[in-house]
Design a protein around this motif. Structure first.
Motif, PDB file in Angstrom:
ATOM      1  N   ALA A 115       0.942  -1.370   0.022  1.00  0.00           N
ATOM      2  CA  ALA A 115       0.116   0.103   0.036  1.00  0.00           C
ATOM      3  C   ALA A 115       0.788   1.326  -0.075  1.00  0.00           C
ATOM      4  N   VAL A 116       1.900   1.268   0.717  1.00  0.00           N
ATOM      5  CA  VAL A 116       2.838   2.546   0.655  1.00  0.00           C
ATOM      6  C   VAL A 116       3.622   2.629  -0.481  1.00  0.00           C
ATOM      7  N   LEU A 117       3.967   1.620  -1.246  1.00  0.00           N
ATOM      8  CA  LEU A 117       4.651   1.811  -2.567  1.00  0.00           C
ATOM      9  C   LEU A 117       3.523   2.220  -3.543  1.00  0.00           C
ATOM     10  N   TYR A 118       2.259   1.778  -3.498  1.00  0.00           N
ATOM     11  CA  TYR A 118       1.458   2.078  -4.460  1.00  0.00           C
ATOM     12  C   TYR A 118       0.923   3.676  -4.135  1.00  0.00           C
ATOM     13  N   LEU A 119       0.637   4.087  -3.097  1.00  0.00           N
ATOM     14  CA  LEU A 119       0.481   5.309  -2.646  1.00  0.00           C
ATOM     15  C   LEU A 119       1.694   6.436  -2.900  1.00  0.00           C
ATOM     16  N   ILE A 120       2.712   5.941  -2.818  1.00  0.00           N
ATOM     17  CA  ILE A 120       3.929   6.837  -3.094  1.00  0.00           C
ATOM     18  C   ILE A 120       4.048   7.018  -4.783  1.00  0.00           C
ATOM     19  N   TYR A 121       3.851   5.811  -5.320  1.00  0.00           N
ATOM     20  CA  TYR A 121       3.747   5.819  -6.695  1.00  0.00           C
ATOM     21  C   TYR A 121       2.481   6.764  -7.302  1.00  0.00           C
ATOM     22  N   ASN A 122       1.475   6.586  -6.518  1.00  0.00           N
ATOM     23  CA  ASN A 122       0.281   7.688  -7.141  1.00  0.00           C
ATOM     24  C   ASN A 122       0.466   9.075  -7.116  1.00  0.00           C
ATOM     25  N   GLU A 123       1.038   9.211  -5.863  1.00  0.00           N
ATOM     26  CA  GLU A 123       1.456  10.744  -5.709  1.00  0.00           C
ATOM     27  C   GLU A 123       2.248  11.229  -6.806  1.00  0.00           C
ATOM     28  N   ARG A 129      11.292   1.026  -8.144  1.00  0.00           N
ATOM     29  CA  ARG A 129      12.825   0.533  -7.849  1.00  0.00           C
ATOM     30  C   ARG A 129      12.426  -0.486  -6.435  1.00  0.00           C
ATOM     31  N   LEU A 130      11.699   0.207  -5.532  1.00  0.00           N
ATOM     32  CA  LEU A 130      11.507  -0.790  -4.524  1.00  0.00           C
ATOM     33  C   LEU A 130      10.721  -2.032  -4.698  1.00  0.00           C
ATOM     34  N   GLY A 131       9.812  -1.783  -5.643  1.00  0.00           N
ATOM     35  CA  GLY A 131       8.830  -2.797  -6.102  1.00  0.00           C
ATOM     36  C   GLY A 131       9.634  -3.981  -6.725  1.00  0.00           C
ATOM     37  N   ARG A 132      10.528  -3.614  -7.446  1.00  0.00           N
ATOM     38  CA  ARG A 132      11.362  -4.606  -8.099  1.00  0.00           C
ATOM     39  C   ARG A 132      12.231  -5.362  -6.991  1.00  0.00           C
ATOM     40  N   VAL A 133      12.897  -4.609  -6.141  1.00  0.00           N
ATOM     41  CA  VAL A 133      13.679  -5.258  -4.951  1.00  0.00           C
ATOM     42  C   VAL A 133      12.653  -6.159  -4.115  1.00  0.00           C
ATOM     43  N   LEU A 134      11.406  -5.704  -3.914  1.00  0.00           N
ATOM     44  CA  LEU A 134      10.663  -6.432  -3.163  1.00  0.00           C
ATOM     45  C   LEU A 134      10.385  -7.896  -3.815  1.00  0.00           C
ATOM     46  N   GLU A 155       0.623 -10.507  -5.579  1.00  0.00           N
ATOM     47  CA  GLU A 155       0.260  -8.991  -5.460  1.00  0.00           C
ATOM     48  C   GLU A 155       1.697  -8.224  -5.826  1.00  0.00           C
ATOM     49  N   VAL A 156       2.921  -8.585  -5.324  1.00  0.00           N
ATOM     50  CA  VAL A 156       4.016  -7.848  -5.733  1.00  0.00           C
ATOM     51  C   VAL A 156       4.246  -7.730  -6.814  1.00  0.00           C
ATOM     52  N   HIS A 157       4.151  -8.995  -7.843  1.00  0.00           N
ATOM     53  CA  HIS A 157       4.271  -8.934  -9.273  1.00  0.00           C
ATOM     54  C   HIS A 157       3.375  -8.046  -9.815  1.00  0.00           C
ATOM     55  N   LEU A 167       1.742  -5.376  -8.563  1.00  0.00           N
ATOM     56  CA  LEU A 167       1.933  -3.851  -8.481  1.00  0.00           C
ATOM     57  C   LEU A 167       3.035  -3.571  -9.157  1.00  0.00           C
ATOM     58  N   VAL A 168       4.204  -4.512  -9.283  1.00  0.00           N
ATOM     59  CA  VAL A 168       5.068  -4.047 -10.276  1.00  0.00           C
ATOM     60  C   VAL A 168       4.642  -3.795 -11.691  1.00  0.00           C
ATOM     61  N   SER A 169       3.986  -4.670 -11.951  1.00  0.00           N
ATOM     62  CA  SER A 169       3.335  -4.524 -13.596  1.00  0.00           C
ATOM     63  C   SER A 169       2.702  -3.241 -13.636  1.00  0.00           C
ATOM     64  N   LEU A 170       1.604  -2.921 -12.790  1.00  0.00           N
ATOM     65  CA  LEU A 170       0.917  -1.811 -12.834  1.00  0.00           C
ATOM     66  C   LEU A 170       1.925  -0.577 -12.991  1.00  0.00           C
ATOM     67  N   MET A 171       2.797  -0.394 -12.009  1.00  0.00           N
ATOM     68  CA  MET A 171       3.830   0.618 -12.053  1.00  0.00           C
ATOM     69  C   MET A 171       4.750   0.652 -13.328  1.00  0.00           C
ATOM     70  N   GLU A 172       5.003  -0.493 -14.118  1.00  0.00           N
ATOM     71  CA  GLU A 172       5.775  -0.530 -15.399  1.00  0.00           C
ATOM     72  C   GLU A 172       4.760   0.182 -16.396  1.00  0.00           C
ATOM     73  N   PHE A 173       3.313  -0.341 -16.301  1.00  0.00           N
ATOM     74  CA  PHE A 173       2.612   0.034 -17.413  1.00  0.00           C
ATOM     75  C   PHE A 173       2.302   1.634 -17.328  1.00  0.00           C
ATOM     76  N   GLN A 174       1.858   2.166 -16.141  1.00  0.00           N
ATOM     77  CA  GLN A 174       2.021   3.459 -15.966  1.00  0.00           C
ATOM     78  C   GLN A 174       2.957   4.366 -16.333  1.00  0.00           C
ATOM     79  N   SER A 175       4.364   3.833 -15.851  1.00  0.00           N
ATOM     80  CA  SER A 175       5.426   4.682 -16.237  1.00  0.00           C
ATOM     81  C   SER A 175       5.737   4.700 -17.691  1.00  0.00           C
ATOM     82  N   SER A 176       5.412   3.671 -18.636  1.00  0.00           N
ATOM     83  CA  SER A 176       5.515   3.468 -19.905  1.00  0.00           C
ATOM     84  C   SER A 176       5.057   4.797 -20.716  1.00  0.00           C
ATOM     85  N   ARG A 177       4.055   5.500 -20.071  1.00  0.00           N
ATOM     86  CA  ARG A 177       3.284   6.588 -20.726  1.00  0.00           C
ATOM     87  C   ARG A 177       3.970   8.122 -20.429  1.00  0.00           C
TER      88      ARG A 177
END
Length: 396
Positions: free
Chosen positions: A169-177, A198-203, A212-214, A216-226
């Motif tokens: 949840a922390v990684l998700y909310l940091i990313y969303n902000e 980065r922390l998601g990949r380490v985790l 759910e770890v994978h 979240l990493v997938s979600l952040m990869e997709f969002q960052s691609s844009r």
């Protein structure tokens, strides 16, 4: 994020999050006094950490019966005088885990970590939780007191299930902000997104069997691609349907697809259902793999939101589902759903979406009113500019 690394290192050494924050702040005061005269050191983070450790020694010197701590810190200062990025990265992850300590409620775990690791203000955290700022401030203060003296260590793997949801949840909310800044003049705070990913990949490497770890990493990869297409040359937001998809990072989309496959395989191995992060990643995949906006499979997205609403219901999920329904079945049906929502009265998102749907229905004056109302509620300058432009366009 440099502040998070420094505080993480100090917390490992002194065993107290609150004291670590105070020491880091004191070191920063020294830097503000000395650097204008002596110049900024080659490695500012290492300088600040070293100064803060020395201040910890001074702090303990003033106390009785703490010779052991003094000696331990002195040894650490000698051993870790040089800056070790790998060690600091591990320290940040350890700090996230310690802030997810079971002595705290999950709300307190998340609030504390967003403040200390994410560097978010209490106001930004309050907006993420949709609660008053004083409530968040009180949670953080109580959490620091509760954690004083708790051992700074990553828990045994058997304890991961008790802490993992808060860490995610922390990684998700940091990313969303970072993805959509709640305040300020920037639409994207890419440094927050980069650190969360980065922390998601380490985790993910630490707990490879957790779907759910994978997810979240997938979600952040997709969002960052844009990112390259999400703003224009002046830094103004560009809506998803208007983005130049040739600017999307296809390699990063490929990493998102691979991470989502790992999540699916982990779900199959565990015999569990899909969690909220994997479902959101699947929604993001629908957008990322559509060649054009018109090719988006909105009915699949609605179905995925149906699943998300079951495992993680929230007003924001309901609002996003209503938008997907509007794209699949028309703006009138979407508006009907939006008008039945509760829980977003203090968020600009509700009038913003209402404005979009009203505009698509040709009800320009009403749409303009909603856009102006949304503009008055947002604290992000770029968002406000876009909303006011939409209001003016629909008024005309």
């Amino acid at each position: 994020m440099e502040a998070a690394k420094i505080v993480a290192t100090l917390t490992r050494v002194v065993g107290d999050v609150g004291l670590a924050e105070d020491l880091a702040a004191d070191a920063l005061v020294d830097a503000l006094e000395q650097w204008p005269k002596s110049g900024v050191p080659r490695n500012p983070g290492a300088w600040l950490t070293t100064v803060a450790k020395r201040k910890a020694i001074d702090h303990w010197r003033r106390q009785d019966n703490l010779d052991a701590k003094y000696a331990a810190l002195a040894r650490d200062l000698e051993t870790h005088e040089s800056w070790d990025p790998d060690r600091i990265d591990d320290d940040v992850l350890r700090l996230i885990f310690i802030a997810a300590h079971p002595v705290l409620s999950q709300e307190a775990q998340i609030a504390l970590t967003l403040r200390v690791v994410g560097g978010l203000t209490t106001e930004e955290i309050a907006r993420a939780f949709l609660v008053p700022t004083p409530t968040i401030a009180a949670r953080i203060t109580r959490a620091k007191k509760a954690l004083a003296g708790v051992a700074f260590e990553v828990p045994d793997p058997t304890a991961y299930p008790h802490r993992l949801s808060a860490v995610l949840a922390v990684l998700y909310l940091i990313y969303n902000e970072g993805y959509s800044a709640s305040s300020g003049q920037r639409w994207i705070r890419d440094e927050l997104c980069t650190e969360a990913l980065r922390l998601g990949r380490v985790l993910a490497a630490l707990v490879p069997d957790e779907p759910e770890v994978h997810g979240l990493v997938s979600l952040m990869e997709f969002q960052s691609s844009r990112f390259a297409a999400r703003t224009d040359d002046e830094g103004r937001p560009v809506l998803l349907e208007d983005q130049n998809r040739t600017r999307w990072d296809r390699a990063q989309i490929g990493r998102g697809v691979a991470a989502l496959e790992r999540a699916a395989n982990a779900v199959q191995r565990k015999g569990s259902g899909w969690g909220p992060y994997a479902l959101q990643a699947a929604i993001a995949e629908c957008h990322a793999t559509a060649r054009t906006a018109a090719d988006t499979d909105w009915r699949r997205i609605v179905a995925l939101y149906d699943g998300l609403a079951q495992v993680s219901p929230s007003p924001v999920v309901a609002l996003n589902r209503a938008v997907a329904v509007a794209m699949a079945d028309g703006p009138a049906e979407g508006l009907r759903l939006v008008d039945g929502l509760t829980g977003l009265e203090s968020s600009y998102l509700l009038p913003s979406v209402r404005g979009e749907l009203l505009a698509r229905l040709g009800r320009g004056e009403e749409a303009a009113d909603e856009f102006r109302r949304a503009a008055a509620m947002t604290d992000n300058d770029r968002e406000r500019e876009v909303l006011l432009d939409k209001a003016a366009h629909n008024r005309g």
